[in-house]
Design a protein around this motif. Structure first.
Motif, PDB file in Angstrom:
ATOM      1  N   UNK A   1       4.466  13.162 -21.468  1.00  0.00           N
ATOM      2  CA  UNK A   1       5.526  13.683 -20.736  1.00  0.00           C
ATOM      3  C   UNK A   1       6.431  13.599 -22.064  1.00  0.00           C
ATOM      4  N   UNK A   2       7.046  13.378 -23.279  1.00  0.00           N
ATOM      5  CA  UNK A   2       7.601  13.282 -24.209  1.00  0.00           C
ATOM      6  C   UNK A   2       7.740  14.974 -24.248  1.00  0.00           C
ATOM      7  N   UNK A   3       6.377  15.296 -24.643  1.00  0.00           N
ATOM      8  CA  UNK A   3       5.619  16.796 -25.078  1.00  0.00           C
ATOM      9  C   UNK A   3       5.766  17.486 -24.079  1.00  0.00           C
ATOM     10  N   UNK A   4       6.345  17.537 -22.927  1.00  0.00           N
ATOM     11  CA  UNK A   4       5.848  18.932 -22.270  1.00  0.00           C
ATOM     12  C   UNK A   4       7.494  18.693 -21.349  1.00  0.00           C
ATOM     13  N   UNK A   5       7.586  17.566 -21.904  1.00  0.00           N
ATOM     14  CA  UNK A   5       9.495  17.216 -21.679  1.00  0.00           C
ATOM     15  C   UNK A   5      10.453  16.690 -22.410  1.00  0.00           C
ATOM     16  N   UNK A   6      11.335  17.629 -23.128  1.00  0.00           N
ATOM     17  CA  UNK A   6      11.678  16.905 -24.801  1.00  0.00           C
ATOM     18  C   UNK A   6      12.828  16.066 -23.729  1.00  0.00           C
ATOM     19  N   UNK A   7      13.698  16.354 -22.479  1.00  0.00           N
ATOM     20  CA  UNK A   7      14.314  15.172 -22.037  1.00  0.00           C
ATOM     21  C   UNK A   7      13.889  14.092 -21.385  1.00  0.00           C
ATOM     22  N   UNK A   8      12.476  13.941 -21.587  1.00  0.00           N
ATOM     23  CA  UNK A   8      12.025  12.978 -20.640  1.00  0.00           C
ATOM     24  C   UNK A   8      13.249  10.718 -21.135  1.00  0.00           C
ATOM     25  N   UNK A   9      12.582  11.430 -22.397  1.00  0.00           N
ATOM     26  CA  UNK A   9      12.684   9.770 -22.302  1.00  0.00           C
ATOM     27  C   UNK A   9      14.028   9.884 -22.403  1.00  0.00           C
ATOM     28  N   UNK A  10      15.226  10.688 -22.875  1.00  0.00           N
ATOM     29  CA  UNK A  10      16.588  10.965 -22.830  1.00  0.00           C
ATOM     30  C   UNK A  10      17.169  10.068 -21.778  1.00  0.00           C
TER      31      UNK A  10
ATOM     32  N   UNK B   1       0.439  -1.081  -0.304  1.00  0.00           N
ATOM     33  CA  UNK B   1      -0.231   0.322  -0.068  1.00  0.00           C
ATOM     34  C   UNK B   1       0.970   1.626  -0.344  1.00  0.00           C
ATOM     35  N   UNK B   2       2.365   1.193   0.016  1.00  0.00           N
ATOM     36  CA  UNK B   2       2.881   2.550   0.119  1.00  0.00           C
ATOM     37  C   UNK B   2       3.243   2.917  -0.906  1.00  0.00           C
ATOM     38  N   UNK B   3       2.890   1.530  -2.222  1.00  0.00           N
ATOM     39  CA  UNK B   3       3.799   2.188  -3.335  1.00  0.00           C
ATOM     40  C   UNK B   3       2.282   3.197  -4.495  1.00  0.00           C
ATOM     41  N   UNK B   4       2.792   4.195  -5.022  1.00  0.00           N
ATOM     42  CA  UNK B   4       1.953   5.412  -5.025  1.00  0.00           C
ATOM     43  C   UNK B   4       1.113   5.146  -6.386  1.00  0.00           C
ATOM     44  N   UNK B   5       0.237   5.407  -6.499  1.00  0.00           N
ATOM     45  CA  UNK B   5      -0.322   5.450  -7.894  1.00  0.00           C
ATOM     46  C   UNK B   5      -0.799   6.736  -8.409  1.00  0.00           C
ATOM     47  N   UNK B   6      -0.691   6.981  -9.542  1.00  0.00           N
ATOM     48  CA  UNK B   6      -1.227   7.943 -10.227  1.00  0.00           C
ATOM     49  C   UNK B   6      -2.035   8.017 -11.847  1.00  0.00           C
ATOM     50  N   UNK B   7      -3.140   8.857 -11.997  1.00  0.00           N
ATOM     51  CA  UNK B   7      -3.861   8.687 -13.088  1.00  0.00           C
ATOM     52  C   UNK B   7      -3.732   9.804 -14.095  1.00  0.00           C
ATOM     53  N   UNK B   8      -3.355   8.845 -15.190  1.00  0.00           N
ATOM     54  CA  UNK B   8      -3.263   9.441 -15.595  1.00  0.00           C
ATOM     55  C   UNK B   8      -4.447   9.376 -17.533  1.00  0.00           C
ATOM     56  N   UNK B   9      -3.863   9.338 -18.627  1.00  0.00           N
ATOM     57  CA  UNK B   9      -4.715  10.492 -19.544  1.00  0.00           C
ATOM     58  C   UNK B   9      -6.145   9.544 -19.940  1.00  0.00           C
TER      59      UNK B   9
ATOM     60  N   UNK C   1       1.970  11.815 -16.359  1.00  0.00           N
ATOM     61  CA  UNK C   1       2.855  12.049 -17.079  1.00  0.00           C
ATOM     62  C   UNK C   1       3.730  12.795 -16.821  1.00  0.00           C
ATOM     63  N   UNK C   2       3.661  13.809 -15.414  1.00  0.00           N
ATOM     64  CA  UNK C   2       4.338  14.918 -14.379  1.00  0.00           C
ATOM     65  C   UNK C   2       5.122  14.056 -13.183  1.00  0.00           C
ATOM     66  N   UNK C   3       4.856  12.789 -12.539  1.00  0.00           N
ATOM     67  CA  UNK C   3       5.053  12.177 -11.956  1.00  0.00           C
ATOM     68  C   UNK C   3       6.818  11.660 -12.859  1.00  0.00           C
ATOM     69  N   UNK C   4       6.034  11.295 -14.171  1.00  0.00           N
ATOM     70  CA  UNK C   4       7.015  10.202 -14.995  1.00  0.00           C
ATOM     71  C   UNK C   4       8.496  11.379 -15.363  1.00  0.00           C
ATOM     72  N   UNK C   5       8.036  12.353 -15.958  1.00  0.00           N
ATOM     73  CA  UNK C   5       9.043  13.514 -15.955  1.00  0.00           C
ATOM     74  C   UNK C   5       9.653  13.225 -14.825  1.00  0.00           C
ATOM     75  N   UNK C   6       8.818  13.987 -13.205  1.00  0.00           N
ATOM     76  CA  UNK C   6       9.820  14.266 -11.596  1.00  0.00           C
ATOM     77  C   UNK C   6      10.930  13.415 -11.795  1.00  0.00           C
ATOM     78  N   UNK C   7      10.101  11.930 -11.755  1.00  0.00           N
ATOM     79  CA  UNK C   7      11.302  10.563 -11.680  1.00  0.00           C
ATOM     80  C   UNK C   7      12.659  10.378 -12.466  1.00  0.00           C
ATOM     81  N   UNK C   8      12.725  10.658 -13.664  1.00  0.00           N
ATOM     82  CA  UNK C   8      13.216  10.403 -14.296  1.00  0.00           C
ATOM     83  C   UNK C   8      14.462  11.723 -14.518  1.00  0.00           C
TER      84      UNK C   8
END
Length: 371
Positions: A179-188, A77-85, A151-158
């Motif tokens: 996430x990629x459109x919000x932050x072009x550095x995301x995938x890299x 239950x400690x694992x955070x869950x985030x709603x996406x698109x 998407x924001x969570x993913x960006x924050x994590x990378x």
């Protein structure tokens, strides 16, 4: 095409990692929480940073409730869950119905599915809108999702853990595209993408009727697969992003697999909460997402693969949403991502891995990975 045979040797063997090794960090992005996610959560030397949800087989809000209940059952239950698109970038239910009027019926449409075209053994999930969250068969969750968007969570994590975060995506790729459109550095900044989606040239190998029913999806349309077809534009954006490494799990290797009643009985025989929950699962489905989880956990399961450049057809035509692929040197050079395409896996070892993970004791709570 590359044919490989791997041996499980020494510390490379799954479950035998070096002492004090840094846990592998991963985000699970899915449209329905099930066995694949439990496999990763229960695996040793893995740190799940969070679970993100997206609309596909279920609406994002329902998938979020499912994920929340899933981590509870796993004792995490400690694992955070985030709603996406909630919706694809361009594709809509009305557009899909117009496409079917022009080019023929699709076998599966996810949340837009109202009826089977022909008699089918599998149950038809209830049709409802995006804000409806039905009561879950395993009980409703008692914990809440995070307020931050997926998407924001993913960006924050990378950014927080550059080149350390793997993403296992087992639904449409909408969150990754956003996430990629919000932050072009995301995938890299990620470590890698492993995704279940797409179809190249699958061949049905199992003789039973259930397998032949699933073969309808690719019998006449071998390049069409639901996760990609539901949001083709997002898939193209995500697959053209500059990931350091991409591994594709298309439909092809799943034709050798099935959650048969015998396998379901085997993996649910232990007395863990996950195993008890699996006893109520409907058998008869290929193990699509489970292959993605297993290959990430233990790449030596791969027995045949190919290095290809992959993209998605986004033209509104009879081939809308179909996978496009090229051998190196033949790609048009418009940003297609070089991809490891998994074609076959070691089925007995795959099933053994599922069994070991499901039967394993619960991992202790480790606290939220976010400070």
């Amino acid at each position: 095409m590359v044919r490989l045979s791997f041996a499980c040797l020494g510390l490379a063997c799954f479950g035998l990692s070096a002492a004090h090794a840094e846990p592998r960090k991963v985000i699970l992005d899915d449209d329905g929480f099930a066995l694949a996610q439990w496999m990763v959560i229960k695996a040793p030397d893995v740190q799940v940073m969070g679970v993100t949800t997206v609309t596909g087989d279920a609406w994002a809000k329902e998938a979020t409730a499912d994920a929340l209940r899933g981590v509870e059952i796993a004792g995490r239950s400690d694992l955070p869950v985030y709603t996406g698109a909630s919706f694809p970038l361009v594709n809509t239910e009305a557009q899909t119905e117009r496409w079917e009027a022009l080019y023929g019926k699709m076998v599966w449409k996810g949340v837009w599915m109202k009826h089977w075209v022909e008699p089918t053994l599998q149950k038809l999930p209830p049709y409802h809108g995006p804000d409806v969250v039905p009561d879950l068969p395993q009980g409703n969750p008692t914990i809440k999702a995070q307020s931050e968007r997926a998407a924001d969570f993913m960006i924050d994590m990378v950014h927080r853990y550059p080149h350390q975060i793997s993403i296992i995506a087992t639904g449409p790729l909408t969150n990754l595209a956003l996430a990629q459109r919000l932050d072009p550095q995301f995938a890299s900044l990620a470590k890698e993408l492993v995704y279940m989606g797409g179809s190249l040239n699958p061949r049905q190998t199992r003789p039973d009727e259930v397998a032949h029913q699933f073969a309808r999806e690719f019998l006449n349309t071998p390049r069409r697969e639901f996760n990609i077809r539901f949001d083709p534009e997002a898939a193209s954006i995500a697959l053209r992003a500059p990931w350091p490494k991409i591994t594709m799990i298309p439909v092809d290797p799943s034709t050798d697999t099935e959650l048969t009643p015998a396998l379901l009985k085997r993996i649910s025989r232990s007395d863990t909460p996950v195993a008890r929950s699996l006893k109520t699962r409907e058998p008869g489905f290929p193990l699509w997402d489970e292959i993605a989880a297993a290959v990430w956990l233990d790449p030596s399961l791969i027995t045949q693969k190919a290095d290809l450049y992959v993209d998605v057809n986004t033209q509104f035509s009879a081939s809308y949403g179909d996978i496009l692929s090229w051998s190196p040197g033949y790609q048009p050079g418009l940003g297609e991502g070089k991809t490891i395409v998994v074609q076959r896996i070691d089925i007995p070892r795959f099933e053994d891995l599922i069994d070991r993970l499901v039967a394993a004791p619960q991992k202790p709570l480790s606290g939220r990975p976010l400070p």
